[in-house]
Structure formats: C-alpha cells, structure tokens
Design a protein around this motif. Structure first.
Motif, PDB file in Angstrom:
ATOM      1  N   CYS A  70       0.817  -1.219   0.000  1.00 11.91           N
ATOM      2  CA  CYS A  70       0.000   0.000   0.000  1.00 11.91           C
ATOM      3  C   CYS A  70       0.853   1.273   0.000  1.00 11.91           C
ATOM      4  CB  CYS A  70      -0.909   0.023   1.230  1.00 11.91           C
ATOM      5  SG  CYS A  70      -2.225  -1.194   1.169  1.00 11.91           S
ATOM      6  N   GLU A  71       2.130   1.144   0.320  1.00 12.41           N
ATOM      7  CA  GLU A  71       2.992   2.332   0.395  1.00 12.41           C
ATOM      8  C   GLU A  71       3.164   2.963  -0.976  1.00 12.41           C
ATOM      9  OE1 GLU A  71       6.751   1.572   2.248  1.00 12.41           O
ATOM     10  OE2 GLU A  71       5.812   0.782   4.055  1.00 12.41           O
ATOM     11  N   GLU A  72       3.138   4.274  -0.987  1.00 12.69           N
ATOM     12  CA  GLU A  72       3.389   4.995  -2.224  1.00 12.69           C
ATOM     13  C   GLU A  72       4.890   5.183  -2.370  1.00 12.69           C
ATOM     14  OE1 GLU A  72       1.191   8.618  -2.287  1.00 12.69           O
ATOM     15  OE2 GLU A  72      -0.729   7.594  -2.279  1.00 12.69           O
ATOM     16  N   PRO A  73       5.407   5.069  -3.575  1.00 13.53           N
ATOM     17  CA  PRO A  73       6.851   5.244  -3.764  1.00 13.53           C
ATOM     18  C   PRO A  73       7.267   6.685  -3.488  1.00 13.53           C
ATOM     19  CG  PRO A  73       5.744   5.004  -5.876  1.00 13.53           C
ATOM     20  CD  PRO A  73       4.709   4.789  -4.814  1.00 13.53           C
ATOM     21  N   ASN A  74       8.457   6.846  -2.925  1.00 10.68           N
ATOM     22  CA  ASN A  74       9.015   8.178  -2.689  1.00 10.68           C
ATOM     23  C   ASN A  74       9.567   8.720  -3.994  1.00 10.68           C
ATOM     24  OD1 ASN A  74       8.441   8.092   0.028  1.00 10.68           O
ATOM     25  ND2 ASN A  74      10.399   7.146   0.531  1.00 10.68           N
ATOM     26  N   HIS A  75       9.354   9.993  -4.234  1.00 11.10           N
ATOM     27  CA  HIS A  75       9.857  10.589  -5.468  1.00 11.10           C
ATOM     28  C   HIS A  75      11.115  11.343  -5.190  1.00 11.10           C
ATOM     29  CE1 HIS A  75       6.375   9.509  -7.817  1.00 11.10           C
ATOM     30  NE2 HIS A  75       5.627   9.848  -6.792  1.00 11.10           N
TER      31      HIS A  75
END
Length: 75
Positions: A70-75
């Motif tokens: 569920c974690e969103e990738p870090n940009h």
C-alpha cells in the motif's frame, strides 16, 4: 493404481509468524469490521485463512506485506 503424491504446504510456526484475529487487524489498520470483510470479499485486503473452527486469522507476515504494498513510492 499407485497412490498419488499430494504436495503438502509447509505451515510456518505461529511463534515465527503469529496469527492475528480480526479485531487485532482492524485495530491496526484503523478500519471497520465491515470494511475488512468487504476488502476480503473483493480480495483487496491482506491474505487471510479460515481455521477449522470457522474463525478467520491473518498471518503477521501477510499483514506486513499488505501494508508494504500500500505504500506509495518516494519521489
């Protein structure tokens, strides 16, 4: 006819990977019981298993994997 070999899935020890109850899971996720069962029916939530007595449990590792997915990738 010789007996067929039936593969046996290795069950992890509950000491290594505890089984969590539904109240434990929904408290950690901060969701309602209805949401958990809706996700379960849609196969959107963490993997779960039904024990012979009919209760539902979620392995700690499956809940952790669900949260990681569920974690969103870090940009």
């Amino acid at each position: 006819m010789p007996p067929r070999h039936i593969p046996v899935r290795r069950i992890r020890s509950s000491a290594d990977d505890p089984l969590l109850s539904i109240p434990q899971v929904i408290a950690e996720l901060g969701i309602s019981r209805a949401t958990f069962y809706r996700w379960r029916s849609l196969r959107k939530g963490p993997a779960s298993l039904r024990l012979p007595n009919g209760t539902i449990r979620v392995r700690r590792s499956d809940l952790d994997a669900f949260l990681a997915a569920c974690e969103e990738p870090n940009h």
